[in-house]
Design a protein around this motif. Structure first.
Motif, mmCIF file in Angstrom:
data_model
loop_
_atom_site.group_PDB
_atom_site.id
_atom_site.type_symbol
_atom_site.label_atom_id
_atom_site.label_comp_id
_atom_site.label_asym_id
_atom_site.label_seq_id
_atom_site.Cartn_x
_atom_site.Cartn_y
_atom_site.Cartn_z
ATOM 1 N N MET A 197 18.909 8.066 -3.716
ATOM 2 C CA MET A 197 17.944 8.815 -4.508
ATOM 3 C C MET A 197 16.596 8.921 -3.797
ATOM 4 S SD MET A 197 18.779 7.190 -8.251
ATOM 5 C CE MET A 197 17.281 7.890 -8.918
ATOM 6 N N MET A 198 16.152 7.824 -3.189
ATOM 7 C CA MET A 198 14.863 7.837 -2.504
ATOM 8 C C MET A 198 14.905 8.725 -1.264
ATOM 9 S SD MET A 198 13.798 3.819 -2.879
ATOM 10 C CE MET A 198 12.130 4.050 -2.282
ATOM 11 N N ALA A 199 16.013 8.691 -0.547
ATOM 12 C CA ALA A 199 16.145 9.540 0.645
ATOM 13 C C ALA A 199 16.082 11.019 0.260
ATOM 14 C CB ALA A 199 17.445 9.224 1.367
ATOM 15 N N LEU A 200 16.688 11.373 -0.856
ATOM 16 C CA LEU A 200 16.640 12.768 -1.305
ATOM 17 C C LEU A 200 15.227 13.186 -1.677
ATOM 18 C CD1 LEU A 200 19.906 12.942 -3.456
ATOM 19 C CD2 LEU A 200 19.503 13.948 -1.195
ATOM 20 N N GLN A 201 14.420 12.255 -2.185
ATOM 21 C CA GLN A 201 13.040 12.572 -2.530
ATOM 22 C C GLN A 201 12.223 12.951 -1.287
ATOM 23 O OE1 GLN A 201 11.478 12.796 -5.451
ATOM 24 N NE2 GLN A 201 13.178 12.161 -6.765
ATOM 25 N N LEU A 202 12.586 12.391 -0.137
ATOM 26 C CA LEU A 202 11.852 12.660 1.101
ATOM 27 C C LEU A 202 12.622 13.587 2.040
ATOM 28 C CD1 LEU A 202 10.419 9.096 1.858
ATOM 29 C CD2 LEU A 202 9.148 11.106 1.112
ATOM 30 N N ARG A 203 13.568 14.340 1.489
ATOM 31 C CA ARG A 203 14.463 15.124 2.341
ATOM 32 C C ARG A 203 13.720 16.176 3.164
ATOM 33 N NH1 ARG A 203 14.995 16.543 -2.891
ATOM 34 N NH2 ARG A 203 14.749 18.743 -3.494
ATOM 35 N N LYS A 204 12.612 16.734 2.632
ATOM 36 C CA LYS A 204 11.911 17.779 3.375
ATOM 37 C C LYS A 204 11.310 17.246 4.664
ATOM 38 C CE LYS A 204 10.819 20.856 -0.476
ATOM 39 N NZ LYS A 204 9.743 21.542 -1.263
ATOM 40 N N ILE A 205 10.869 15.990 4.627
ATOM 41 C CA ILE A 205 10.349 15.374 5.847
ATOM 42 C C ILE A 205 11.470 14.744 6.642
ATOM 43 C CG2 ILE A 205 8.857 13.550 6.750
ATOM 44 C CD1 ILE A 205 7.016 13.959 4.416
ATOM 45 N N LEU A 206 12.319 14.015 5.951
ATOM 46 C CA LEU A 206 13.371 13.252 6.633
ATOM 47 C C LEU A 206 14.355 14.148 7.354
ATOM 48 C CD1 LEU A 206 14.272 10.317 6.998
ATOM 49 C CD2 LEU A 206 15.636 10.554 4.925
ATOM 50 N N PHE A 207 14.684 15.297 6.756
ATOM 51 C CA PHE A 207 15.680 16.184 7.346
ATOM 52 C C PHE A 207 15.060 17.477 7.879
ATOM 53 C CE2 PHE A 207 17.931 13.921 3.797
ATOM 54 C CZ PHE A 207 18.610 13.042 4.622
ATOM 55 N N SER A 208 13.771 17.435 8.179
ATOM 56 C CA SER A 208 13.123 18.606 8.769
ATOM 57 C C SER A 208 13.540 18.745 10.227
ATOM 58 C CB SER A 208 11.602 18.463 8.666
ATOM 59 O OG SER A 208 11.162 17.351 9.418
ATOM 60 N N ARG A 209 13.007 19.769 10.878
ATOM 61 C CA ARG A 209 13.402 20.002 12.272
ATOM 62 C C ARG A 209 13.111 18.769 13.115
ATOM 63 N NH1 ARG A 209 9.002 21.250 15.412
ATOM 64 N NH2 ARG A 209 7.044 21.717 14.317
ATOM 65 N N PHE A 210 13.903 18.612 14.153
ATOM 66 C CA PHE A 210 13.834 17.405 14.969
ATOM 67 C C PHE A 210 12.465 17.264 15.628
ATOM 68 C CE2 PHE A 210 14.200 15.281 19.084
ATOM 69 C CZ PHE A 210 14.750 14.069 18.688
ATOM 70 N N ALA A 211 11.906 16.085 15.547
ATOM 71 C CA ALA A 211 10.670 15.769 16.250
ATOM 72 C C ALA A 211 10.951 14.587 17.174
ATOM 73 C CB ALA A 211 9.569 15.419 15.251
ATOM 74 N N ALA A 212 10.603 14.735 18.423
ATOM 75 C CA ALA A 212 10.929 13.709 19.416
ATOM 76 C C ALA A 212 10.238 12.388 19.092
ATOM 77 C CB ALA A 212 10.521 14.194 20.804
ATOM 78 N N LEU A 213 10.992 11.298 19.205
ATOM 79 C CA LEU A 213 10.428 9.971 19.004
ATOM 80 C C LEU A 213 9.925 9.435 20.337
ATOM 81 C CD1 LEU A 213 13.128 8.366 16.656
ATOM 82 C CD2 LEU A 213 11.026 9.540 16.026
ATOM 83 N N THR A 214 8.745 8.865 20.327
ATOM 84 C CA THR A 214 8.156 8.315 21.533
ATOM 85 C C THR A 214 7.881 6.829 21.337
ATOM 86 O OG1 THR A 214 5.869 8.741 20.859
ATOM 87 C CG2 THR A 214 7.044 10.542 21.979
ATOM 88 N N ARG A 215 7.573 6.164 22.439
ATOM 89 C CA ARG A 215 7.243 4.745 22.356
ATOM 90 C C ARG A 215 6.029 4.523 21.458
ATOM 91 N NH1 ARG A 215 6.304 1.144 27.700
ATOM 92 N NH2 ARG A 215 8.572 1.424 27.790
ATOM 93 N N GLN A 216 5.112 5.480 21.444
ATOM 94 C CA GLN A 216 3.912 5.345 20.625
ATOM 95 C C GLN A 216 4.251 5.230 19.140
ATOM 96 O OE1 GLN A 216 1.114 8.529 21.145
ATOM 97 N NE2 GLN A 216 -0.389 7.647 19.739
ATOM 98 N N HIS A 217 5.257 6.003 18.691
ATOM 99 C CA HIS A 217 5.658 5.926 17.278
ATOM 100 C C HIS A 217 6.152 4.527 16.926
ATOM 101 C CE1 HIS A 217 6.278 10.451 17.821
ATOM 102 N NE2 HIS A 217 5.285 10.315 16.959
ATOM 103 N N PHE A 218 6.980 3.963 17.805
ATOM 104 C CA PHE A 218 7.524 2.633 17.535
ATOM 105 C C PHE A 218 6.459 1.556 17.691
ATOM 106 C CE2 PHE A 218 11.357 5.034 18.680
ATOM 107 C CZ PHE A 218 12.185 4.694 17.632
ATOM 108 N N ASN A 219 5.614 1.679 18.718
ATOM 109 C CA ASN A 219 4.606 0.648 18.975
ATOM 110 C C ASN A 219 3.615 0.527 17.826
ATOM 111 O OD1 ASN A 219 5.729 0.004 21.406
ATOM 112 N ND2 ASN A 219 4.242 1.106 22.655
ATOM 113 N N GLY A 220 3.178 1.693 17.291
ATOM 114 C CA GLY A 220 2.222 1.647 16.192
ATOM 115 C C GLY A 220 2.784 0.935 14.973
ATOM 116 N N LEU A 221 4.045 1.221 14.656
ATOM 117 C CA LEU A 221 4.682 0.575 13.511
ATOM 118 C C LEU A 221 4.958 -0.901 13.782
ATOM 119 C CD1 LEU A 221 7.210 3.421 12.633
ATOM 120 C CD2 LEU A 221 5.219 2.757 11.274
#
Length: 418
Positions: A197-221
Motif C-alpha cells: 500500500m505504501m509503495a503504491l502511494q509513492l508510485r509516481k516517484i518510485l516508478f517514474s523514469r529511470f534516474a541514474a544512481l550515483t555514489r553521492q546518493h548513497f553516501n548522503g544517506l
C-alpha cells in the motif's frame, strides 16, 4: 507545510492502534495465558526493534528529501528514494539472518520460557524474522513520505499496521487457538500488505523514469543514516530491551505485569512524537534565527501538557487496569506504573532537543550519548532488577531517561545557544 495538520495526522496514526490495543489485548491475554502473551510481546518487540535494520535510511530520507527544492525534487527525488530503498532492502535481509540466528537461543535458553512452550516460541520467532524485511522497507517509505510532507498517506499505513498488530493475534487465537506460530504468520503478512500500500502511494516517484544512481546518493544517506542507526540500535534497546532482561531475571510468567503498563504509558509519548515527527522536516529547512524563535515555545508547551497528562495517567491507572484486566493485576502493577509516569514526562522533555539535533544534521551527537547511556543503563538495570524485580527495572529506566534529558539539554545549549 502545516505543523498543526501534520501533528494531528501523526496523532491519529498512533491513537487508532492504541484503541485497537485497548479492544483486543484483554481477549488475547485471556485466551493465550500470561506466559504465551509474554512471548507475544517479545515477538512484537523483535519485529519492531529490528526495524533498526533500515540503517537509519528512513530518517535520512526525511532529512534529504525535505531539503530538496521543487526543481531538485523533480531531478533527484526518484534517485534518492531508490537508493534509500536499495539500502533498506539489503539491510533488511541482514536483519532477517540475525533474528533467525538468535532464535534458538531466545526460545530455549535465554528467556526462561517453559519447556512446553519452547517449540511453539521457536517457530514463531523464525516466522517473525521474515517480518524484518517488510518492516525495514516500510520504514524507508515512511521516511520518504514525511520528507515529502505526505503525512496523511504515511499515517494511513501506520493506522492500518498498528491496528492489525493487535487485531490479528485475536483473530488468530479465535481461528487457530493459542498457536504463536500462526500469530506470527498473520503479523508478517499484515506488514507485507501495508508495504504494498505504501509503495503504491509513492508510485509516481518510485516508478517514474529511470534516474541514474550515483555514489553521492548513497553516501548522503549512509553518512546520516549510520549515526541514526546507532541511535536506532541503542535507543529501542533501552526502551524495550528491559522486558527481555526482566524475562530472564524474573521469568516470562511475570512479564505481563511490566509490559502491559509500560506499553500503555509509552503511548503518552505519542503526543511529543507526533509533534517532533512533523517538526523534523520543518526544522531541517529553518535557519538558526527561526530555530531559536521556535524551540523554547515548543519545549515549554510540551512540558506543561505532558506534566498534566502523566499526572492524570498516574491517578487513573488503578481503576483503569482494574476494569481492563483485574483488580489483582492493577494492585501488583501500580508501583511500576507510578515510576514509569515520571519517566514518561522526563522523556517527553528530552524529545524536543533530540529532534533539533537530528534536524540540524548532527545525529552523531545523539548516537554518542546513547552509547554512553547504554553501558550505564545495563549496570543500573542489573543492580536494581536483581534487588527489586519489576520495580527495579522501572527505576533503572527512570534513571536512564533523566540522564538522557540532561545530556541533550546541555548539547543544544552548546551547539545552538538555545
Amino acid at each position: 507545510m502545516s505543523l498543526k495538520r501534520n501533528t494531528l495526522w501523526n496523532l491519529a496514526g498512533s491513537a487508532v492502534p492504541l484503541l485497537a490495543g485497548v479492544a483486543f489485548i484483554p481477549y488475547t491475554l485471556r485466551h493465550l495465558g500470561g506466559e504465551s502473551f509474554g512471548v507475544l510481546t517479545l515477538i512484537w518487540g523483535l519485529i519492531g526493534y529490528f526495524s533498526l535494520f533500515d540503517f537509519g535510511v528512513g530518517r535520512a530520507l526525511t532529512f534529504q528529501l525535505s531539503r530538496l527544492t521543487a526543481s531538485d525534487l523533480d531531478t533527484q527525488g526518484a534517485a534518492v528514494l531508490r537508493a534509500g530503498l536499495l539500502l533498506t532492502g539489503v539491510a533488511g535481509l541482514l536483519g532477517v539472518c540475525v533474528v533467525a540466528l538468535l532464535t534458538p537461543g531466545l526460545a530455549s535458553q535465554w528467556l526462561q520460557i517453559s519447556p512446553v512452550l519452547q517449540e511453539d516460541a521457536r517457530h514463531a520467532f523464525f516466522i517473525a524474522a521474515a517480518g524484518v524485511l517488510p518492516t525495514t522497507l516500510a520504514s524507508g517509505l515512511r521516511g520518504a513520505m514525511e520528507g515529502l510532507n505526505r503525512f496523511a498517506a504515511s499515517n494511513a499505513g501506520r493506522m492500518i499496521l498498528g491496528t492489525w498488530m493487535f487485531a490479528l493475534p485475536a483473530v488468530s487465537v479465535s481461528i487457530h487457538g493459542s498457536s504463536l506460530g500462526w500469530i506470527a504468520m498473520y503479523l508478517v503478512l499484515g506488514r507485507c500488505l501495508v508495504l504494498v500500500m505504501m509503495a503504491l502511494q509513492l508510485r509516481k516517484i518510485l516508478f517514474s523514469r529511470f534516474a541514474a544512481l550515483t555514489r553521492q546518493h548513497f553516501n548522503g544517506l549512509w553518512h546520516y543514516g549510520f549515526w541514526v542507526t546507532v541511535t536506532g540500535i541503542v535507543g529501542p534497546l533501552m526502551v524495550y530491551g528491559d522486558r527481555f532482561f526482566v524475562s530472564a531475571t524474573v521469568g516470562a510468567d511475570q512479564l505481563s505485569l511490566y509490559v502491559i503498563p509500560q506499553e500503555a504509558l509509552l503511548r503518552l509519548l505519542l503526543i511529543p512524537a507526533a509533534l517532533t515527527s512533523a517538526l523534523m522536516p520543518r526544522l531541517a529547512a529553518m535557519n538558526d534565527v527561526q530555530v531559536m524563535q521556535s524551540y523554547h515555545h515548543i519545549y515549554r508547551k510540551v512540558g506543561w501538557v505532558m506534566l498534566v497528562l502523566c499526572g492524570l495517567a498516574g491517578l487513573a491507572a488503578y481503576p483503569a487496569l482494574s476494569i481492563w484486566i483485574s483488580s489483582t493485576f492493577a494492585h501488583d502493577a501500580m508501583p511500576v506504573v507510578l515510576v514509569l509516569c515520571i519517566g514518561i514526562w522526563i522523556n517527553s522533555l528530552a524529545s524536543i532537543p533530540f529532534i533539533l539535533i537530528q534536524a540540524k544534521g548532527n545525529p552523531r551527537v545523539t548516537a554518542v550519548f546513547h552509547v554512553v547511556e547504554l553501558g550505564l543503563y545495563l549496570v543500573v538495570l542489573w543492580a536494581l532488577t536483581s534487588r527489586w524485580g519489576l520495580l527495579g527495572a522501572a527505576l533503572a529506566w527512570l534513571v536512564r531517561v533523566t540522564l538522557d534529558w540532561v545530556l541533550l539539554r546541555f548539547a543544544v545549549r552548546r551547539l545552538y545557544g538555545v
